[in-house]
Design a protein around this motif. Structure first.
Motif, mmCIF file in Angstrom:
data_model
loop_
_atom_site.group_PDB
_atom_site.id
_atom_site.type_symbol
_atom_site.label_atom_id
_atom_site.label_comp_id
_atom_site.label_asym_id
_atom_site.label_seq_id
_atom_site.Cartn_x
_atom_site.Cartn_y
_atom_site.Cartn_z
ATOM 1 N N SER A 30 -13.045 17.645 12.729
ATOM 2 C CA SER A 30 -13.779 18.039 11.812
ATOM 3 C C SER A 30 -15.277 18.508 12.009
ATOM 4 O O SER A 30 -15.856 19.341 11.673
ATOM 5 C CB SER A 30 -13.965 17.011 10.531
ATOM 6 O OG SER A 30 -14.613 17.461 9.388
ATOM 7 N N LEU A 33 -15.321 21.883 14.279
ATOM 8 C CA LEU A 33 -15.061 22.893 13.292
ATOM 9 C C LEU A 33 -16.404 23.196 12.498
ATOM 10 O O LEU A 33 -16.820 24.534 12.366
ATOM 11 C CB LEU A 33 -14.048 22.707 12.404
ATOM 12 C CG LEU A 33 -12.672 23.007 13.074
ATOM 13 C CD1 LEU A 33 -11.499 22.551 12.003
ATOM 14 C CD2 LEU A 33 -12.285 24.005 13.667
ATOM 15 N N LYS A 34 -17.317 22.277 12.135
ATOM 16 C CA LYS A 34 -18.502 22.393 11.517
ATOM 17 C C LYS A 34 -19.449 23.092 12.493
ATOM 18 O O LYS A 34 -20.286 23.903 12.246
ATOM 19 C CB LYS A 34 -18.744 21.032 11.020
ATOM 20 C CG LYS A 34 -18.219 20.835 9.739
ATOM 21 C CD LYS A 34 -18.530 19.582 8.770
ATOM 22 C CE LYS A 34 -18.042 19.122 7.906
ATOM 23 N NZ LYS A 34 -18.495 17.749 7.069
ATOM 24 N N LYS A 37 -18.940 26.270 12.983
ATOM 25 C CA LYS A 37 -18.966 27.165 11.788
ATOM 26 C C LYS A 37 -17.749 27.923 11.287
ATOM 27 O O LYS A 37 -17.781 28.995 10.829
ATOM 28 C CB LYS A 37 -20.207 28.107 11.612
ATOM 29 C CG LYS A 37 -21.602 27.410 11.986
ATOM 30 C CD LYS A 37 -22.546 28.697 11.820
ATOM 31 C CE LYS A 37 -24.056 28.044 11.980
ATOM 32 N NZ LYS A 37 -24.538 26.794 12.441
ATOM 33 N N TRP A 38 -16.602 27.288 11.657
ATOM 34 C CA TRP A 38 -15.469 27.764 11.125
ATOM 35 C C TRP A 38 -14.906 27.229 9.919
ATOM 36 O O TRP A 38 -15.011 25.974 9.539
ATOM 37 C CB TRP A 38 -14.210 27.450 12.156
ATOM 38 C CG TRP A 38 -14.515 28.392 13.403
ATOM 39 C CD1 TRP A 38 -15.476 29.208 13.840
ATOM 40 C CD2 TRP A 38 -13.516 28.207 14.348
ATOM 41 N NE1 TRP A 38 -14.867 29.750 14.784
ATOM 42 C CE2 TRP A 38 -14.016 29.173 15.545
ATOM 43 C CE3 TRP A 38 -12.402 27.525 14.822
ATOM 44 C CZ2 TRP A 38 -13.436 29.405 16.835
ATOM 45 C CZ3 TRP A 38 -11.820 27.682 16.243
ATOM 46 C CH2 TRP A 38 -12.210 28.434 16.895
ATOM 47 N N GLU A 39 -14.439 28.132 8.892
ATOM 48 C CA GLU A 39 -13.842 27.473 7.581
ATOM 49 C C GLU A 39 -12.462 27.319 7.740
ATOM 50 O O GLU A 39 -11.709 28.286 8.082
ATOM 51 C CB GLU A 39 -14.236 28.475 6.396
ATOM 52 C CG GLU A 39 -13.850 28.254 5.164
ATOM 53 C CD GLU A 39 -15.117 27.124 4.474
ATOM 54 O OE1 GLU A 39 -14.763 26.238 3.711
ATOM 55 O OE2 GLU A 39 -16.221 27.132 5.058
ATOM 56 N N VAL A 40 -11.828 26.086 7.477
ATOM 57 C CA VAL A 40 -10.585 26.066 7.292
ATOM 58 C C VAL A 40 -9.749 25.695 6.210
ATOM 59 O O VAL A 40 -10.645 25.583 5.008
ATOM 60 C CB VAL A 40 -10.034 24.853 8.265
ATOM 61 C CG1 VAL A 40 -10.547 24.780 9.734
ATOM 62 C CG2 VAL A 40 -10.593 23.697 7.745
ATOM 63 N N PRO A 41 -8.617 26.205 5.775
ATOM 64 C CA PRO A 41 -8.129 26.055 4.443
ATOM 65 C C PRO A 41 -8.238 24.532 4.019
ATOM 66 O O PRO A 41 -8.030 23.662 4.939
ATOM 67 C CB PRO A 41 -6.623 26.568 4.619
ATOM 68 C CG PRO A 41 -6.736 27.486 5.905
ATOM 69 C CD PRO A 41 -7.759 26.682 6.713
ATOM 70 N N TRP A 42 -8.218 24.298 2.678
ATOM 71 C CA TRP A 42 -8.442 22.989 1.995
ATOM 72 C C TRP A 42 -7.223 21.960 2.585
ATOM 73 O O TRP A 42 -7.191 21.026 2.499
ATOM 74 C CB TRP A 42 -8.427 22.970 0.549
ATOM 75 C CG TRP A 42 -6.992 23.705 0.008
ATOM 76 C CD1 TRP A 42 -6.913 25.056 -0.255
ATOM 77 C CD2 TRP A 42 -5.978 22.853 -0.760
ATOM 78 N NE1 TRP A 42 -5.634 25.010 -0.981
ATOM 79 C CE2 TRP A 42 -5.278 23.916 -1.043
ATOM 80 C CE3 TRP A 42 -5.625 21.878 -0.441
ATOM 81 C CZ2 TRP A 42 -3.839 23.683 -1.373
ATOM 82 C CZ3 TRP A 42 -4.347 21.450 -0.974
ATOM 83 C CH2 TRP A 42 -3.619 22.179 -1.525
ATOM 84 N N ASP A 45 -7.312 19.890 5.761
ATOM 85 C CA ASP A 45 -8.010 18.798 6.000
ATOM 86 C C ASP A 45 -7.100 17.462 5.746
ATOM 87 O O ASP A 45 -7.321 16.319 6.069
ATOM 88 C CB ASP A 45 -9.186 18.599 4.928
ATOM 89 C CG ASP A 45 -10.453 19.541 5.684
ATOM 90 O OD1 ASP A 45 -10.423 19.935 6.829
ATOM 91 O OD2 ASP A 45 -11.065 19.895 4.721
#
Length: 62
Positions: A30, A33-34, A37-42, A45
């Motif tokens: 996590s 990825l932050k 600055k990558w956005e992952v699907p909900w 997580d």
């Protein structure tokens, strides 16, 4: 586990260590990825800790 495995104390503590490593790996993923600055699907997580646990347990078992 194999049928010939023993009932040693390690069999009680190893899954707890694997769970701790899985939580740490999920937090590290996590954070990375932050940082990127990558956005992952909900839905990524939620199973990430169990996914890491399954991955670690597979390699421990084999």
């Amino acid at each position: 586990m194999h049928a010939y495995a023993t009932d040693a104390k390690d069999r009680e503590s190893i899954p707890l260590w694997l769970a701790a490593f899985a939580v740490a790996a999920a937090l590290a993923l996590s954070s990375v990825l932050k940082l990127l600055k990558w956005e992952v699907p909900w839905w990524v997580d939620a199973p990430s800790v169990m996914g890491f646990y399954g991955f670690f347990y597979y390699f421990f078992d084999n």
